[in-house]
Design a protein around this motif. Structure first.
Motif, PDB file in Angstrom:
ATOM      1  N   ARG A 193       0.839  -1.191   0.000  1.00  0.00           N
ATOM      2  CA  ARG A 193       0.000   0.000   0.000  1.00  0.00           C
ATOM      3  C   ARG A 193       0.873   1.238   0.000  1.00  0.00           C
ATOM      4  N   LEU A 194       0.337   2.252  -0.589  1.00  0.00           N
ATOM      5  CA  LEU A 194       1.007   3.540  -0.606  1.00  0.00           C
ATOM      6  C   LEU A 194       0.163   4.508   0.209  1.00  0.00           C
ATOM      7  N   GLY A 195       0.770   5.150   1.165  1.00  0.00           N
ATOM      8  CA  GLY A 195       0.051   6.138   1.960  1.00  0.00           C
ATOM      9  C   GLY A 195      -0.877   5.529   2.989  1.00  0.00           C
ATOM     10  N   TRP A 196      -1.763   6.353   3.471  1.00  0.00           N
ATOM     11  CA  TRP A 196      -2.702   5.949   4.502  1.00  0.00           C
ATOM     12  C   TRP A 196      -3.867   5.197   3.887  1.00  0.00           C
ATOM     13  N   ILE A 197      -4.486   4.353   4.708  1.00  0.00           N
ATOM     14  CA  ILE A 197      -5.702   3.680   4.279  1.00  0.00           C
ATOM     15  C   ILE A 197      -6.764   3.879   5.347  1.00  0.00           C
ATOM     16  N   ARG A 198      -8.003   3.736   4.937  1.00  0.00           N
ATOM     17  CA  ARG A 198      -9.127   3.946   5.836  1.00  0.00           C
ATOM     18  C   ARG A 198     -10.000   2.701   5.834  1.00  0.00           C
ATOM     19  N   VAL A 199     -10.437   2.291   7.029  1.00  0.00           N
ATOM     20  CA  VAL A 199     -11.335   1.141   7.144  1.00  0.00           C
ATOM     21  C   VAL A 199     -12.516   1.502   8.032  1.00  0.00           C
ATOM     22  N   GLN A 200     -13.656   0.871   7.725  1.00  0.00           N
ATOM     23  CA  GLN A 200     -14.852   1.105   8.527  1.00  0.00           C
ATOM     24  C   GLN A 200     -14.659   0.596   9.939  1.00  0.00           C
ATOM     25  N   THR A 201     -15.307   1.260  10.877  1.00  0.00           N
ATOM     26  CA  THR A 201     -15.275   0.869  12.284  1.00  0.00           C
ATOM     27  C   THR A 201     -16.703   0.679  12.781  1.00  0.00           C
ATOM     28  N   PRO A 202     -16.850   0.106  13.956  1.00  0.00           N
ATOM     29  CA  PRO A 202     -18.172   0.111  14.593  1.00  0.00           C
ATOM     30  C   PRO A 202     -18.580   1.562  14.907  1.00  0.00           C
ATOM     31  N   ILE A 203     -19.822   1.740  15.232  1.00  0.00           N
ATOM     32  CA  ILE A 203     -20.291   3.074  15.630  1.00  0.00           C
ATOM     33  C   ILE A 203     -20.122   3.190  17.140  1.00  0.00           C
ATOM     34  N   TRP A 204     -19.299   4.150  17.541  1.00  0.00           N
ATOM     35  CA  TRP A 204     -19.070   4.416  18.954  1.00  0.00           C
ATOM     36  C   TRP A 204     -19.687   5.755  19.324  1.00  0.00           C
ATOM     37  N   ASN A 205     -20.104   5.916  20.573  1.00  0.00           N
ATOM     38  CA  ASN A 205     -20.566   7.216  21.057  1.00  0.00           C
ATOM     39  C   ASN A 205     -19.324   8.086  21.217  1.00  0.00           C
ATOM     40  N   ASP A 206     -19.051   8.901  20.214  1.00  0.00           N
ATOM     41  CA  ASP A 206     -17.774   9.604  20.149  1.00  0.00           C
ATOM     42  C   ASP A 206     -17.879  11.126  20.200  1.00  0.00           C
ATOM     43  N   SER A 207     -18.951  11.638  20.799  1.00  0.00           N
ATOM     44  CA  SER A 207     -19.070  13.099  20.881  1.00  0.00           C
ATOM     45  C   SER A 207     -18.046  13.685  21.849  1.00  0.00           C
ATOM     46  N   ILE A 208     -17.626  12.890  22.836  1.00  0.00           N
ATOM     47  CA  ILE A 208     -16.583  13.298  23.779  1.00  0.00           C
ATOM     48  C   ILE A 208     -15.590  12.139  23.879  1.00  0.00           C
ATOM     49  N   ILE A 209     -14.318  12.451  23.745  1.00  0.00           N
ATOM     50  CA  ILE A 209     -13.285  11.419  23.843  1.00  0.00           C
ATOM     51  C   ILE A 209     -12.909  11.247  25.313  1.00  0.00           C
ATOM     52  N   THR A 210     -13.130  10.047  25.827  1.00  0.00           N
ATOM     53  CA  THR A 210     -12.782   9.714  27.207  1.00  0.00           C
ATOM     54  C   THR A 210     -11.726   8.605  27.180  1.00  0.00           C
ATOM     55  N   PRO A 211     -10.991   8.421  28.276  1.00  0.00           N
ATOM     56  CA  PRO A 211     -10.040   7.296  28.309  1.00  0.00           C
ATOM     57  C   PRO A 211     -10.712   5.955  28.026  1.00  0.00           C
ATOM     58  N   SER A 212     -11.945   5.792  28.445  1.00  0.00           N
ATOM     59  CA  SER A 212     -12.675   4.555  28.192  1.00  0.00           C
ATOM     60  C   SER A 212     -12.920   4.356  26.696  1.00  0.00           C
ATOM     61  N   LEU A 213     -13.304   5.413  25.995  1.00  0.00           N
ATOM     62  CA  LEU A 213     -13.510   5.318  24.552  1.00  0.00           C
ATOM     63  C   LEU A 213     -12.193   5.056  23.836  1.00  0.00           C
ATOM     64  N   VAL A 214     -11.120   5.694  24.269  1.00  0.00           N
ATOM     65  CA  VAL A 214      -9.803   5.458  23.670  1.00  0.00           C
ATOM     66  C   VAL A 214      -9.436   3.986  23.808  1.00  0.00           C
ATOM     67  N   LYS A 215      -9.680   3.423  24.976  1.00  0.00           N
ATOM     68  CA  LYS A 215      -9.384   2.007  25.205  1.00  0.00           C
ATOM     69  C   LYS A 215     -10.227   1.122  24.294  1.00  0.00           C
ATOM     70  N   THR A 216     -11.500   1.454  24.117  1.00  0.00           N
ATOM     71  CA  THR A 216     -12.394   0.695  23.243  1.00  0.00           C
ATOM     72  C   THR A 216     -11.890   0.720  21.798  1.00  0.00           C
ATOM     73  N   ILE A 217     -11.524   1.894  21.304  1.00  0.00           N
ATOM     74  CA  ILE A 217     -11.020   2.031  19.941  1.00  0.00           C
ATOM     75  C   ILE A 217      -9.704   1.278  19.791  1.00  0.00           C
ATOM     76  N   PHE A 218      -8.824   1.442  20.746  1.00  0.00           N
ATOM     77  CA  PHE A 218      -7.514   0.784  20.707  1.00  0.00           C
ATOM     78  C   PHE A 218      -7.678  -0.734  20.687  1.00  0.00           C
ATOM     79  N   GLU A 219      -8.520  -1.262  21.559  1.00  0.00           N
ATOM     80  CA  GLU A 219      -8.740  -2.712  21.615  1.00  0.00           C
ATOM     81  C   GLU A 219      -9.362  -3.229  20.325  1.00  0.00           C
ATOM     82  N   TRP A 220     -10.246  -2.434  19.694  1.00  0.00           N
ATOM     83  CA  TRP A 220     -10.822  -2.842  18.417  1.00  0.00           C
ATOM     84  C   TRP A 220      -9.721  -2.940  17.356  1.00  0.00           C
ATOM     85  N   CYS A 221      -8.790  -2.001  17.370  1.00  0.00           N
ATOM     86  CA  CYS A 221      -7.689  -2.007  16.398  1.00  0.00           C
ATOM     87  C   CYS A 221      -6.831  -3.261  16.544  1.00  0.00           C
ATOM     88  N   LEU A 222      -6.650  -3.767  17.773  1.00  0.00           N
ATOM     89  CA  LEU A 222      -5.805  -4.924  18.022  1.00  0.00           C
ATOM     90  C   LEU A 222      -6.547  -6.249  17.897  1.00  0.00           C
TER      91      LEU A 222
END
Length: 129
Positions: free
Chosen positions: A76-105
């Motif tokens: 691949r060249l450059g960045w790529i984008r993939v669909q994610t689940p829908i998260w309640n993301d109006s405010i970024i909290t440590p809990s949401l960061v952990k959820t996103i991070f764990e989904w990535c792994l």
């Protein structure tokens, strides 16, 4: 060279250090992005805050070479984008960061690639066992 940790929150996982922060992106029309970066800069993702309010399914931008579900031999060249689940993301909290991070792994059956607007592209990578 490692990541500059000043002004970033630290996240430990399997003896590796990751850093996350939220900032306005001047190059992306002032959108607010969550960025998670490994200390060795092999894992880098960016997630635009507030995507749950959009019509398109949310997506994450993969900037680094490490991301669960991507084959190492996928050229691949450059960045790529993939669909994610829908998260309640109006405010970024440590809990949401952990959820996103764990989904990535987390192992995924398939990745759905999207363009810069979030529209689905023809390429779908399905994990074969």
């Amino acid at each position: 060279m490692g990541v500059n940790s000043k002004g970033k929150r630290k996240l430990k996982h399997n003896e590796r250090s990751y850093y996350w922060y939220v900032q306005q992106d001047a190059e992306d029309f002032g959108r607010i992005n969550l960025k998670i970066v490994s200390e060795d800069k092999k894992f880098i993702i960016s997630y635009q805050v507030g995507q749950s309010n959009n019509v398109q399914t949310p997506h994450i931008v993969i900037e680094g070479l490490e991301f669960e579900g991507l084959e190492e031999d996928l050229k691949r060249l450059g960045w790529i984008r993939v669909q994610t689940p829908i998260w309640n993301d109006s405010i970024i909290t440590p809990s949401l960061v952990k959820t996103i991070f764990e989904w990535c792994l987390k192992k995924k059956d398939q990745l759905i690639f999207v363009d810069w607007k979030g529209d689905i592209m023809e390429i779908v990578v399905t994990k074969t066992v």
